[in-house]
Design an enzyme around this catalytic site. Structure first.
Site, mmCIF file in Angstrom:
data_model
loop_
_atom_site.group_PDB
_atom_site.id
_atom_site.type_symbol
_atom_site.label_atom_id
_atom_site.label_comp_id
_atom_site.label_asym_id
_atom_site.label_seq_id
_atom_site.Cartn_x
_atom_site.Cartn_y
_atom_site.Cartn_z
ATOM 1 N N ASP A 10 0.856 -1.205 0.000
ATOM 2 C CA ASP A 10 0.000 0.000 0.000
ATOM 3 C C ASP A 10 0.887 1.249 0.000
ATOM 4 O O ASP A 10 0.837 2.071 0.908
ATOM 5 C CB ASP A 10 -0.945 0.004 1.207
ATOM 6 C CG ASP A 10 -0.219 0.033 2.552
ATOM 7 O OD1 ASP A 10 -0.825 0.500 3.541
ATOM 8 O OD2 ASP A 10 0.971 -0.386 2.619
ATOM 9 N N ASP A 15 6.703 1.155 1.961
ATOM 10 C CA ASP A 15 6.442 0.169 0.898
ATOM 11 C C ASP A 15 7.324 0.461 -0.317
ATOM 12 O O ASP A 15 7.852 -0.448 -0.966
ATOM 13 C CB ASP A 15 4.985 0.222 0.448
ATOM 14 C CG ASP A 15 3.987 0.010 1.559
ATOM 15 O OD1 ASP A 15 3.744 0.974 2.315
ATOM 16 O OD2 ASP A 15 3.472 -1.117 1.690
ATOM 17 N N ASN A 39 -2.519 2.716 3.312
ATOM 18 C CA ASN A 39 -1.996 4.059 3.617
ATOM 19 C C ASN A 39 -2.801 5.156 2.931
ATOM 20 O O ASN A 39 -2.900 6.278 3.422
ATOM 21 C CB ASN A 39 -0.529 4.164 3.191
ATOM 22 C CG ASN A 39 0.399 3.447 4.149
ATOM 23 O OD1 ASN A 39 0.210 3.496 5.363
ATOM 24 N ND2 ASN A 39 1.384 2.751 3.604
ATOM 25 N N THR A 124 2.789 -6.037 2.815
ATOM 26 C CA THR A 124 3.230 -4.951 3.704
ATOM 27 C C THR A 124 2.133 -3.908 3.879
ATOM 28 O O THR A 124 2.407 -2.759 4.228
ATOM 29 C CB THR A 124 4.500 -4.267 3.161
ATOM 30 O OG1 THR A 124 4.225 -3.760 1.834
ATOM 31 C CG2 THR A 124 5.663 -5.230 3.103
ATOM 32 N N PHE A 165 -1.289 -0.476 12.347
ATOM 33 C CA PHE A 165 -2.143 -0.024 11.245
ATOM 34 C C PHE A 165 -2.585 -1.163 10.315
ATOM 35 O O PHE A 165 -3.777 -1.303 10.019
ATOM 36 C CB PHE A 165 -1.416 1.050 10.434
ATOM 37 C CG PHE A 165 -2.210 1.582 9.269
ATOM 38 C CD1 PHE A 165 -1.978 1.112 7.981
ATOM 39 C CD2 PHE A 165 -3.196 2.544 9.459
ATOM 40 C CE1 PHE A 165 -2.707 1.591 6.907
ATOM 41 C CE2 PHE A 165 -3.933 3.034 8.384
ATOM 42 C CZ PHE A 165 -3.697 2.552 7.105
ATOM 43 N N ASN A 166 -1.659 -1.955 9.781
ATOM 44 C CA ASN A 166 -2.020 -2.971 8.793
ATOM 45 C C ASN A 166 -3.034 -3.973 9.350
ATOM 46 O O ASN A 166 -3.972 -4.376 8.664
ATOM 47 C CB ASN A 166 -0.775 -3.727 8.307
ATOM 48 C CG ASN A 166 0.098 -2.879 7.407
ATOM 49 O OD1 ASN A 166 -0.375 -1.915 6.805
ATOM 50 N ND2 ASN A 166 1.377 -3.226 7.334
ATOM 51 N N HIS A 239 9.454 0.532 8.183
ATOM 52 C CA HIS A 239 8.827 -0.749 8.519
ATOM 53 C C HIS A 239 8.999 -1.820 7.430
ATOM 54 O O HIS A 239 9.576 -2.874 7.654
ATOM 55 C CB HIS A 239 7.316 -0.558 8.731
ATOM 56 C CG HIS A 239 6.923 0.556 9.627
ATOM 57 N ND1 HIS A 239 6.957 0.494 11.015
ATOM 58 C CD2 HIS A 239 6.444 1.793 9.329
ATOM 59 C CE1 HIS A 239 6.515 1.635 11.525
ATOM 60 N NE2 HIS A 239 6.205 2.435 10.548
ATOM 61 N N ASP A 240 8.456 -1.553 6.264
ATOM 62 C CA ASP A 240 8.213 -2.622 5.285
ATOM 63 C C ASP A 240 9.464 -3.307 4.742
ATOM 64 O O ASP A 240 9.454 -4.531 4.547
ATOM 65 C CB ASP A 240 7.366 -2.071 4.131
ATOM 66 C CG ASP A 240 5.973 -1.682 4.606
ATOM 67 O OD1 ASP A 240 5.329 -0.845 3.952
ATOM 68 O OD2 ASP A 240 5.541 -2.207 5.648
HETATM 69 O O1 RIB Z 1 2.127 0.333 10.769
HETATM 70 C C1 RIB Z 1 3.064 0.447 9.727
HETATM 71 C C2 RIB Z 1 2.563 -0.211 8.482
HETATM 72 O O2 RIB Z 1 1.338 0.398 8.059
HETATM 73 C C3 RIB Z 1 3.502 -0.044 7.284
HETATM 74 O O3 RIB Z 1 3.353 -1.116 6.405
HETATM 75 C C4 RIB Z 1 3.008 1.220 6.647
HETATM 76 O O4 RIB Z 1 3.363 1.315 5.260
HETATM 77 C C5 RIB Z 1 1.518 1.047 6.791
HETATM 78 O O5 RIB Z 1 1.073 0.202 5.743
HETATM 79 CA CA CA Z 2 2.769 -0.622 4.058
#
Ligand code: RIB
Ligand code: CA
Length: 314
Positions: A10, A15, A39, A124, A165-166, A239-240
């Site tokens: 996303d 990403d 996102n 991701t 979040f994901n 993160h990703d």
């Molecule tokens: O919480 C972080 C994740 O949520 C990452 O993958 C960021 O790109 C969002 O998708």
């Molecule tokens: Ca992501």
């Protein structure tokens, strides 16, 4: 032999760097990219995937759009972190990399059927596409090597105090993935917050001096600025790319095997990943959960990937 990979993402600043790492590193055979709402809206995350591939010269990797909303619940975006475009910072020209005519699930199906070996799925974003694929094509799970996902956390969340979040975007999808019986590797916030793109890190990209590196500097500058404003962090957790970095260098991240359950009904905790690090629940382990990251080796990989893709632009 290179690892066959499908990225489901996303984009999203982090990403974007995962796409760059997967495309650049010789140990990864990037077969396809699928996009999901997360996102930003599906339209925006899909445009951003095409933008990243265009500026990086990534050609011949099909990009297909997937689900525009979670299996259950409302669409959520993260404009406060990724901006209105989902990839704020640089000014992108219209992408030249096309959108595949298939939808994400069809592209994943075709890619798994066409490849001679099982393929690693690397989601991701919210797990909507992956869960939907497992529900639609249960007969193809033997063509999936493993699922290496960014999401969840062994401790606090970032979207609610409990949920990352994901996972928060689509808890039911995450539950389907984690109870699928497939090998799952989970890289959560507890790991990704060990790789902050601070000013010193961003300076390494600026020093590369290529147009692609300059775009990366602009992306990281925006991303880090939002993390400073929203969370008071000295940099943005990237993160990703921990997912592909783990595939490229298996010792870069340390894991523990544990049971991960997704909270689906908690008033204050829906979307939390409840990680049984000490086996107190008696539930069988169902994931390898990231704990410790070698941040130095991680950043060397990311900077190296950006240089490799952009060196010819210098
Ligand atoms: O919480 C972080 C994740 O949520 C990452 O993958 C960021 O790109 C969002 O998708
Ligand atoms: Ca992501």
């Amino acid at each position: 032999m290179a690892i066959p990979v499908i990225l489901d993402c996303d984009p999203g600043h982090d990403d974007a760097f995962n796409i760059l790492l997967a495309a650049a590193h010789p140990t990864i055979d990037l077969l396809a990219i699928t996009t999901v709402a997360g996102n930003q809206t599906l339209e925006k995350t899909t445009l951003n995937a095409r933008r990243v591939c265009t500026v990086a010269g990534i050609e011949g990797v099909p990009i297909a759009a997937g689900r525009d909303r979670p299996l259950h619940g409302p669409v959520r975006v993260a404009a406060s972190i990724h901006g209105e475009s989902g990839l704020d910072g640089p000014g992108f020209k219209d992408p030249t990399v096309p959108l595949d005519r298939r939808d994400a699930l069809t592209l994943i199906r075709d890619t798994l059927l066409a490849h001679p070996r099982p393929v690693t799925l690397v989601p991701t974003g919210p797990l909507t596409n992956i869960a939907a694929f497992l529900l639609a094509y249960p007969q193809l799970t033997d063509r999936i090597e493993r699922i290496v996902l960014m999401g969840g956390s062994t401790d606090r969340g970032n979207t609610t105090p409990a949920a990352e979040f994901n996972i928060h975007c689509d808890p039911e999808a995450a539950d389907i993935v984690l109870t699928s019986g497939l090998p799952v590797t989970m890289l959560g916030l507890n790991a990704s917050h060990q790789v902050l793109a601070t000013e010193d890190v961003i300076a390494r990209f600026t020093a590369l001096g290529t147009p692609l590196a300059d775009i990366c500097t602009e992306m990281l500058g925006f991303f880090a600025g939002r993390y400073r404003e929203v969370f008071g962090l000295p940099g943005a957790p990237l993160h990703d790319p921990l997912t592909v970095a783990h595939l490229v260098d298996p010792d870069l991240v340390t894991f523990v095997r544990a049971n991960v359950a997704v909270e689906l009904t908690g008033t204050h905790t829906r979307g939390a990943t409840v990680v049984d690090l000490h086996g107190v629940t008696g539930r069988a382990p169902n994931a390898d959960v990231a704990t410790v990251v070698d941040a130095g080796r991680f950043w060397d990989l990311i900077v190296g990937a950006v240089w490799a893709l952009g060196a010819h632009q210098a």
